[in-house]
Design an enzyme around this catalytic site. Sequence first.
Site, PDB file in Angstrom:
ATOM      1  N   GLY A 135       0.770  -1.244   0.000  1.00 32.67           N
ATOM      2  CA  GLY A 135       0.000   0.000   0.000  1.00 32.67           C
ATOM      3  C   GLY A 135       0.798   1.289   0.000  1.00 32.67           C
ATOM      4  N   MET A 156      -3.614  -7.412  -7.550  1.00 33.61           N
ATOM      5  CA  MET A 156      -3.018  -8.608  -8.141  1.00 33.61           C
ATOM      6  C   MET A 156      -3.999  -9.567  -8.827  1.00 33.61           C
ATOM      7  SD  MET A 156       0.157  -8.156  -7.763  1.00 33.61           S
ATOM      8  CE  MET A 156       0.907  -9.752  -8.052  1.00 33.61           C
ATOM      9  N   ASN A 191      -3.580   2.299 -14.240  1.00 37.46           N
ATOM     10  CA  ASN A 191      -2.671   1.365 -13.561  1.00 37.46           C
ATOM     11  C   ASN A 191      -1.260   1.947 -13.517  1.00 37.46           C
ATOM     12  OD1 ASN A 191      -1.873  -1.163 -12.407  1.00 37.46           O
ATOM     13  ND2 ASN A 191      -1.020  -1.756 -14.390  1.00 37.46           N
ATOM     14  N   HIS A 216       2.661   0.569 -13.413  1.00 37.43           N
ATOM     15  CA  HIS A 216       3.416  -0.671 -13.643  1.00 37.43           C
ATOM     16  C   HIS A 216       4.919  -0.397 -13.501  1.00 37.43           C
ATOM     17  CE1 HIS A 216       4.205  -4.648 -15.239  1.00 37.43           C
ATOM     18  NE2 HIS A 216       5.125  -4.104 -16.016  1.00 37.43           N
TER      19      HIS A 216
END
Length: 185
Positions: A14, A88, A105, A107
Site C-alpha cells: 500500500g 493482483m 494502472n 506498472h
Amino acid sequence: MTQKHLAVFVSGTGTLLEAIIDSGLPIDLVIADRPCKAIEIARKRNIKTVILERTDFSKSFDRKLYSQKLFDIVTQYNINVIAMAGFMTILSVDFFKNYKGVIINSHPSLLPDFKGHNAVEQALSAGIKKTGCTIHRATAKVDTGEVLAQAEVDILATDTKETLHERIKQKERALYPRVLRSILK
Ligand code: GRF
C-alpha cells in the site's frame, strides 16, 4: 460536469495508496482482494474499505463471477474512476468494457517492455542500464493501454530485485498522484 468518484484497488503493502492519500486526492473507496497492509492503511486514514476476498488462486478461478461482484460494489458507490495500485487479480473483459478508459494502472517498467507480475526481475536479468515505471490506462490485456506518463530509473550493478523495485516505487509514488489528479479534474 459529472463529479468524479475514485476507488483504489490494492493487494499489497500500500505504499502507492499512501502516496495517493498523502497527495490530498479524495478517495471514495479502497477495495482489496485479500487482507493486506494497504487495507489497514486505508482504515487508519478513515477511508471506506471493502475486502472482496479471492479465495481461489487455481486455474479454475471464476474470474467472471469475481469481477461481477466487484462491479456490483463499485457501482453501488458510484465509482467512475479506478486506480489500480498493486492490485493482483486480473479482471474480466466485461469489467474493462464497463469502465472503458477510466481504469488507471501503475506498472514497474517502461512499457511496452517487461509486462507481467515480475517486471523488475525481467529488467534485472535483461542486463540493461535503465528501467522505470509507467502510468497507463488499463485494458483487458494485462499491462497494455494508452501510456499517460513514464519515469526512468537507472539500474545499478549492485541492484537486487528489492533495491531496484524500491527506487522504481519512489518514482511511482511521485508520478501516480500527479496523473490521477489530472484525470480527476
Ligand atoms: C508497484 O510497484 C506497482 O507498480 C505494482 O505493485 C507495486 C505496488 O506497491 N503493480 P505497494 O503495494 O503500493 O507498495
